[in-house]
Design an enzyme around this catalytic site. Structure first.
Site, short mmCIF file in Angstrom:
data_model
loop_
_atom_site.label_atom_id
_atom_site.label_comp_id
_atom_site.label_asym_id
_atom_site.label_seq_id
_atom_site.Cartn_x
_atom_site.Cartn_y
_atom_site.Cartn_z
N SER A 255 43.55 40.86 16.86
CA SER A 255 44.48 41.98 16.87
C SER A 255 45.36 41.94 18.10
O SER A 255 45.00 41.39 19.14
CB SER A 255 43.71 43.30 16.85
OG SER A 255 43.23 43.59 18.15
N LYS A 256 46.54 42.53 17.94
CA LYS A 256 47.49 42.50 19.04
C LYS A 256 46.96 43.30 20.23
O LYS A 256 47.14 42.92 21.38
CB LYS A 256 48.82 43.09 18.60
CG LYS A 256 49.87 42.98 19.69
CD LYS A 256 51.24 42.86 19.12
CE LYS A 256 52.27 42.78 20.22
NZ LYS A 256 53.62 42.61 19.70
N ARG A 257 46.28 44.39 19.92
CA ARG A 257 45.77 45.23 21.01
C ARG A 257 44.82 44.41 21.88
O ARG A 257 44.88 44.44 23.09
CB ARG A 257 45.04 46.44 20.40
CG ARG A 257 44.76 47.56 21.36
CD ARG A 257 44.25 48.78 20.60
NE ARG A 257 43.23 48.44 19.61
CZ ARG A 257 41.95 48.17 19.90
NH1 ARG A 257 41.55 48.19 21.14
NH2 ARG A 257 41.09 47.89 18.94
#
Ligand code: GLU
Length: 501
Positions: A255-257
């Protein structure tokens, strides 16, 4: 039956490489089967959907070369009335019902339901009664009357307590779920009657005539609910094919987070990937072409070899390292890109190299005119060791500009190695200036003759020249480098490198 597939992104952020892979598999399947590839932007979450995100998704698909949609792009938010109409029809037919539970209580009971569901999952078997809704069997007239009086309600699908849904996923095989595990799912939210995801997706897929739903494995469990909606609406259920997840090296969801830019497709464009190479790489994230066991595949080959049978069930792992800049992304992606840079037709690479030079302010008009041959020769020479297009202006900068930095490690290794170089390099420069004509052979001859006269190893001068001329410790054959850098520039750089000795 003509195959009709769709890619259905939610425009709530960047285009995740997993989503890009889903788009690619849909596209390949459509092209392989002579079918239609459609795009539906699922912009129903008005709070989180942005035009910017839609734009970046469209840009990403265009960059990958799969934006030749066969019909107009569908924006899901424009079909909300159709979704509501479908739910209303199900209410009329007694397949769905209005749930007048006040909002607060509902939230509450949903929490309770969730807790109960989890408890059930833990202690297999002890059933929860999902049908214990007091409005489930309200007489239609009363339901009508209360709705007409303005009492807020949600609409829920009436899921039969008995039986099960099953489908044969084209990747994961037979999937079955007992109805007892599925609640009477909400189709329209209480209050504004906005449609929920499962309803919208099904109504749109029916409307668009979708024959094969190819999407991420995270939707596998939704599918049972969606099949119930298809059945209630009396529509043909499409073929489902779920794609394995793409995981981080520690097997967490990518995930980007958590993982940053490495998961976003545009990062690859911005960091000098070649679209065809990245497409080729993505195609192999969870799919392989059977016995052929090939890795480098042209678009034509991908199209002809692609099949849902070749999709893997096991999740794909994206191998990269946060701490090593050389492994900022998956090693195979880097390798694949380097292979493309090295082997693709020069005439296809040249415009990309030009773009790179232009954006770094290193392009000169003569490269497109009288020095076009020089440019072709130079690109051919230096591309052999490059990984991305950025290398044309990074490690390859010295070929296009006199302003370049000498890599300190190369200086230490090749220039500081022997104090005699402080005198040898200017003398070699003088020798170089007298060579006529200047080419690979005459440059080699001059350097070797000079080394012999001075009683030093040619290798010492070759390595020092490489660092002086290109700033690097490694590179193409040095006599080729001499030729493309040119006589005057070579001499000047040999002279100025003496100061680093
Ligand atoms: N909008 C959904 C997503 O981005 C698409 C689900 C589907 O393909 O059915 O996950």
């Amino acid at each position: 039956m003509t195959v009709r597939v769709r890619f259905a992104p939610s425009p709530t952020g960047y285009l995740h490489i997993g989503a890009a892979r889903t788009a690619l598999f849909n596209w390949l399947y459509a092209r392989k089967e002579g079918g239609k590839f459609l795009l539906r932007v699922e912009d129903t979450d008005l709070q989180r959907s942005t035009d910017e995100s839609t734009r970046s998704i469209l840009e990403g698909l265009a960059w990958l070369g799969i934006s030749d949609y066969d019909e107009e792009i569908v924006f899901q938010s424009q079909s909300a009335d159709k979704h509501r109409e479908a739910a209303a029809r199900l209410v009329r037919e007694g397949k769905a019902y209005r749930d007048f539970t006040p909002k607060g209580e509902r939230a509450d009971s949903n929490v309770k339901q969730e807790i109960a569901e989890r408890a059930r999952a833990q202690s297999e078997g002890s059933g929860t009664d999902h049908r214990a809704n007091p409005y489930r069997d309200l007489p239609p007239e009363e339901s009508e009357r209360r709705a007409a009086a303005g009492e807020p309600y949600a609409v829920r699908l009436k899921v039969s307590p008995e039986g099960r849904t099953s489908f044969a996923d084209a990747v994961y095989g037979e999937q079955t779920r007992d109805h007892s595990e599925i609640e009477d799912l909400v189709l329209l939210r209480s209050g504004d009657l906005s449609p929920l995801y499962n309803l919208s997706v099904v109504v749109d897929d029916i409307e668009m005539g979708i024959t094969h739903v190819i999407r991420g494995q995270d939707h596998l469990t939704n599918t049972h609910k969606q099949i119930l909606i298809y059945e209630a609406l009396g529509a043909r259920v499409p073929v489902f094919a779920h794609l394995p997840l793409i995981l981080a090296p520690n097997k967490a969801k990518l995930s980007k987070r958590k993982h940053g830019e490495v998961v976003s497709l545009t990062t690859y464009r911005d960091r000098g990937f070649i679209p065809a190479a990245f497409r080729n790489y993505l195609a192999l994230l969870g799919w392989s072409p059977g016995e052929e066991n090939k890795e480098l595949m042209s678009l034509e080959e991908l199209k002809s070899l692609f099949s849902l049978e070749g999709v893997h069930r096991s999740n794909a792992v994206f191998n990269f390292s946060d701490s090593d800049p050389r492994q900022w992304t998956d090693q195979k992606a880097l390798w694949m890109n380097a292979e493309y840079v090295r082997t693709m037709p020069l005439e296809e690479l040249l415009p990309m190299a030009r773009g790179e030079l232009e954006s770094a302010g290193l392009w000169r008009p003569e490269y497109g005119a009288e020095r076009a041959d020089w440019l072709g020769r130079t690109v051919e020479l230096i591309r052999q060791r490059f990984i991305t297009l950025k290398d044309f202006t990074g490690q390859g900068r010295a070929y296009f500009s006199d302003e370049f930095e000498l890599d300190p490690a190369a200086v230490a290794k090749n220039l500081k190695k022997d104090a005699a170089l402080g005198e040898l390099l200017p003398a070699l420069a003088e020798r170089v200036e007298a060579v006529e004509p200047w080419n690979v052979e005459t440059a080699e001859h001059a350097l070797r003759a000079f080394a012999e006269e001075r009683g030093v190893k040619a290798g010492l001068l070759i390595n020092a020249s490489r660092t002086a001329l290109t700033g690097q410790a490694v590179g193409p054959s040095m006599f080729d480098v001499f030729e493309v850098v040119g006589r005057e520039r070579s001499a000047a750089r040999l002279r100025s490198a003496a100061q680093f000795v």
